[in-house]
Design an enzyme around this catalytic site. Sequence first.
Site, PDB file in Angstrom:
ATOM      1  N   GLU A  39       0.874  -1.174   0.000  1.00  0.00           N
ATOM      2  CA  GLU A  39       0.000   0.000   0.000  1.00  0.00           C
ATOM      3  C   GLU A  39       0.909   1.222   0.000  1.00  0.00           C
ATOM      4  O   GLU A  39       1.644   1.468   0.957  1.00  0.00           O
ATOM      5  CB  GLU A  39      -0.917   0.064   1.217  1.00  0.00           C
ATOM      6  CG  GLU A  39      -1.846   1.281   1.116  1.00  0.00           C
ATOM      7  CD  GLU A  39      -2.626   1.586   2.385  1.00  0.00           C
ATOM      8  OE1 GLU A  39      -3.769   2.056   2.257  1.00  0.00           O
ATOM      9  OE2 GLU A  39      -2.094   1.379   3.486  1.00  0.00           O
ATOM     10  N   TRP A  40       0.846   1.980  -1.078  1.00  0.00           N
ATOM     11  CA  TRP A  40       1.703   3.155  -1.204  1.00  0.00           C
ATOM     12  C   TRP A  40       0.912   4.364  -0.752  1.00  0.00           C
ATOM     13  O   TRP A  40       0.005   4.822  -1.447  1.00  0.00           O
ATOM     14  CB  TRP A  40       2.166   3.310  -2.644  1.00  0.00           C
ATOM     15  CG  TRP A  40       3.340   4.226  -2.806  1.00  0.00           C
ATOM     16  CD1 TRP A  40       3.893   5.047  -1.879  1.00  0.00           C
ATOM     17  CD2 TRP A  40       4.123   4.394  -3.993  1.00  0.00           C
ATOM     18  NE1 TRP A  40       4.960   5.725  -2.393  1.00  0.00           N
ATOM     19  CE2 TRP A  40       5.126   5.340  -3.694  1.00  0.00           C
ATOM     20  CE3 TRP A  40       4.070   3.850  -5.268  1.00  0.00           C
ATOM     21  CZ2 TRP A  40       6.065   5.761  -4.640  1.00  0.00           C
ATOM     22  CZ3 TRP A  40       4.999   4.252  -6.210  1.00  0.00           C
ATOM     23  CH2 TRP A  40       5.994   5.200  -5.891  1.00  0.00           C
ATOM     24  N   ARG A  41       1.245   4.882   0.413  1.00  0.00           N
ATOM     25  CA  ARG A  41       0.582   6.061   0.955  1.00  0.00           C
ATOM     26  C   ARG A  41       1.203   7.300   0.316  1.00  0.00           C
ATOM     27  O   ARG A  41       2.073   7.955   0.874  1.00  0.00           O
ATOM     28  CB  ARG A  41       0.706   6.074   2.472  1.00  0.00           C
ATOM     29  CG  ARG A  41      -0.217   5.081   3.171  1.00  0.00           C
ATOM     30  CD  ARG A  41      -1.682   5.491   3.066  1.00  0.00           C
ATOM     31  NE  ARG A  41      -1.888   6.799   3.651  1.00  0.00           N
ATOM     32  CZ  ARG A  41      -2.152   7.003   4.939  1.00  0.00           C
ATOM     33  NH1 ARG A  41      -2.284   5.976   5.770  1.00  0.00           N
ATOM     34  NH2 ARG A  41      -2.305   8.230   5.408  1.00  0.00           N
ATOM     35  N   ARG A  87      -4.568   9.606   1.173  1.00  0.00           N
ATOM     36  CA  ARG A  87      -5.526   9.796   2.259  1.00  0.00           C
ATOM     37  C   ARG A  87      -5.651  11.280   2.609  1.00  0.00           C
ATOM     38  O   ARG A  87      -4.658  11.964   2.840  1.00  0.00           O
ATOM     39  CB  ARG A  87      -5.076   9.008   3.494  1.00  0.00           C
ATOM     40  CG  ARG A  87      -6.153   8.825   4.530  1.00  0.00           C
ATOM     41  CD  ARG A  87      -7.230   7.849   4.090  1.00  0.00           C
ATOM     42  NE  ARG A  87      -6.798   6.456   4.124  1.00  0.00           N
ATOM     43  CZ  ARG A  87      -7.271   5.519   3.335  1.00  0.00           C
ATOM     44  NH1 ARG A  87      -8.200   5.806   2.424  1.00  0.00           N
ATOM     45  NH2 ARG A  87      -6.839   4.279   3.424  1.00  0.00           N
ATOM     46  N   HIS A 132     -12.754   4.311   8.019  1.00  0.00           N
ATOM     47  CA  HIS A 132     -11.915   4.342   9.215  1.00  0.00           C
ATOM     48  C   HIS A 132     -12.618   5.122  10.325  1.00  0.00           C
ATOM     49  O   HIS A 132     -13.184   6.183  10.078  1.00  0.00           O
ATOM     50  CB  HIS A 132     -10.568   5.002   8.910  1.00  0.00           C
ATOM     51  CG  HIS A 132      -9.729   4.253   7.929  1.00  0.00           C
ATOM     52  ND1 HIS A 132      -9.938   4.326   6.568  1.00  0.00           N
ATOM     53  CD2 HIS A 132      -8.679   3.403   8.110  1.00  0.00           C
ATOM     54  CE1 HIS A 132      -9.045   3.560   5.954  1.00  0.00           C
ATOM     55  NE2 HIS A 132      -8.281   2.992   6.862  1.00  0.00           N
ATOM     56  N   LYS A 134     -13.119  -2.454   3.188  1.00  0.00           N
ATOM     57  CA  LYS A 134     -12.190  -2.347   4.309  1.00  0.00           C
ATOM     58  C   LYS A 134     -12.830  -1.514   5.417  1.00  0.00           C
ATOM     59  O   LYS A 134     -13.298  -0.398   5.169  1.00  0.00           O
ATOM     60  CB  LYS A 134     -10.877  -1.693   3.872  1.00  0.00           C
ATOM     61  CG  LYS A 134      -9.881  -1.494   5.019  1.00  0.00           C
ATOM     62  CD  LYS A 134      -8.674  -0.678   4.566  1.00  0.00           C
ATOM     63  CE  LYS A 134      -7.746  -0.375   5.730  1.00  0.00           C
ATOM     64  NZ  LYS A 134      -6.668   0.571   5.355  1.00  0.00           N
ATOM     65  N   ARG A 187      -5.277  -7.772  13.731  1.00  0.00           N
ATOM     66  CA  ARG A 187      -4.596  -7.661  12.437  1.00  0.00           C
ATOM     67  C   ARG A 187      -4.117  -9.026  11.943  1.00  0.00           C
ATOM     68  O   ARG A 187      -3.953  -9.226  10.742  1.00  0.00           O
ATOM     69  CB  ARG A 187      -3.428  -6.683  12.540  1.00  0.00           C
ATOM     70  CG  ARG A 187      -3.860  -5.242  12.780  1.00  0.00           C
ATOM     71  CD  ARG A 187      -2.670  -4.318  12.949  1.00  0.00           C
ATOM     72  NE  ARG A 187      -3.068  -2.928  13.096  1.00  0.00           N
ATOM     73  CZ  ARG A 187      -3.287  -2.081  12.094  1.00  0.00           C
ATOM     74  NH1 ARG A 187      -3.155  -2.504  10.845  1.00  0.00           N
ATOM     75  NH2 ARG A 187      -3.635  -0.829  12.318  1.00  0.00           N
ATOM     76  N   SER A 237       1.465   3.325   9.312  1.00  0.00           N
ATOM     77  CA  SER A 237       0.431   4.165   8.711  1.00  0.00           C
ATOM     78  C   SER A 237      -0.800   4.254   9.601  1.00  0.00           C
ATOM     79  O   SER A 237      -1.685   5.079   9.359  1.00  0.00           O
ATOM     80  CB  SER A 237       0.045   3.632   7.327  1.00  0.00           C
ATOM     81  OG  SER A 237      -0.504   2.327   7.424  1.00  0.00           O
ATOM     82  N   GLN A 258       0.207  -1.463  14.046  1.00  0.00           N
ATOM     83  CA  GLN A 258       0.718  -2.328  12.988  1.00  0.00           C
ATOM     84  C   GLN A 258       1.925  -3.135  13.451  1.00  0.00           C
ATOM     85  O   GLN A 258       2.820  -2.630  14.125  1.00  0.00           O
ATOM     86  CB  GLN A 258       1.109  -1.506  11.759  1.00  0.00           C
ATOM     87  CG  GLN A 258      -0.068  -1.027  10.941  1.00  0.00           C
ATOM     88  CD  GLN A 258       0.378  -0.227   9.725  1.00  0.00           C
ATOM     89  OE1 GLN A 258       1.498   0.256   9.664  1.00  0.00           O
ATOM     90  NE2 GLN A 258      -0.513  -0.081   8.760  1.00  0.00           N
TER      91      GLN A 258
END
Length: 234
Positions: A33-35, A68, A124, A151, A193, A214, A218
Amino acid sequence: MSLAHSLICGCLMRESTEDTARFLEYPGIGLVEWRLDALHGIHTRNGLDEALAGLSLPGRHPVIATVRPERFRGGFRGTEEARIRALERTVRAGAEWIDLEDDLPEDVLSPFRDSAARVVISHHDFDGTPASDPLKHRVEHLATLGAHVLKIATYARTVEDNLRVLELIPFARKQFGAETIAFCMGPTGRWSRLACLLMGSPWTYVRFPELPASAPGQFTVAQMQTLLEIVGAG
């Protein structure tokens, strides 16, 4: 690549594009996942183009492109129109997946659904975890938006918060035929997770050891690899 490794998505949170290839080709994971909202140059065309050149790497992992906005505690501070344009350019550059927030209007979502990229629709809640019925209503709403994957990530304050969120995975599959990633953020939600994979989520998000997380809670790539080996996944 083992099945267990294919379940791991590394989150690339970096201001610089230096050494991007190392993360896009990182061993032992299945996706990145490229933020892009974390990039220092995201608000300029040249800065984004420089970053997106990484999508031409022949040996890279599939990429979930995410920009985001501030309203979801992201780093993009430009206009919403500029953010959507950045996402569109990312799809044209070859990102396999695009992550879109569930509050976007239909006229914004529709072109992405019709693009070559697959769509993750995400929700979220950084303040807590709602009761079971509101969570299920949220899943029902997400399922109407035509995504390939849903998600939901909420912030856990109790162990029971995790259980309510994890049950959304089989609920969404049974009621809507939807692939769903559902877990809790924060220290109390950390174990979810891993548990979300055991419940059927297609992947889970981890951080690269050299980079910031992120979202709170995590695991690192290596930690998740070890946990999956311990529970015998894959």
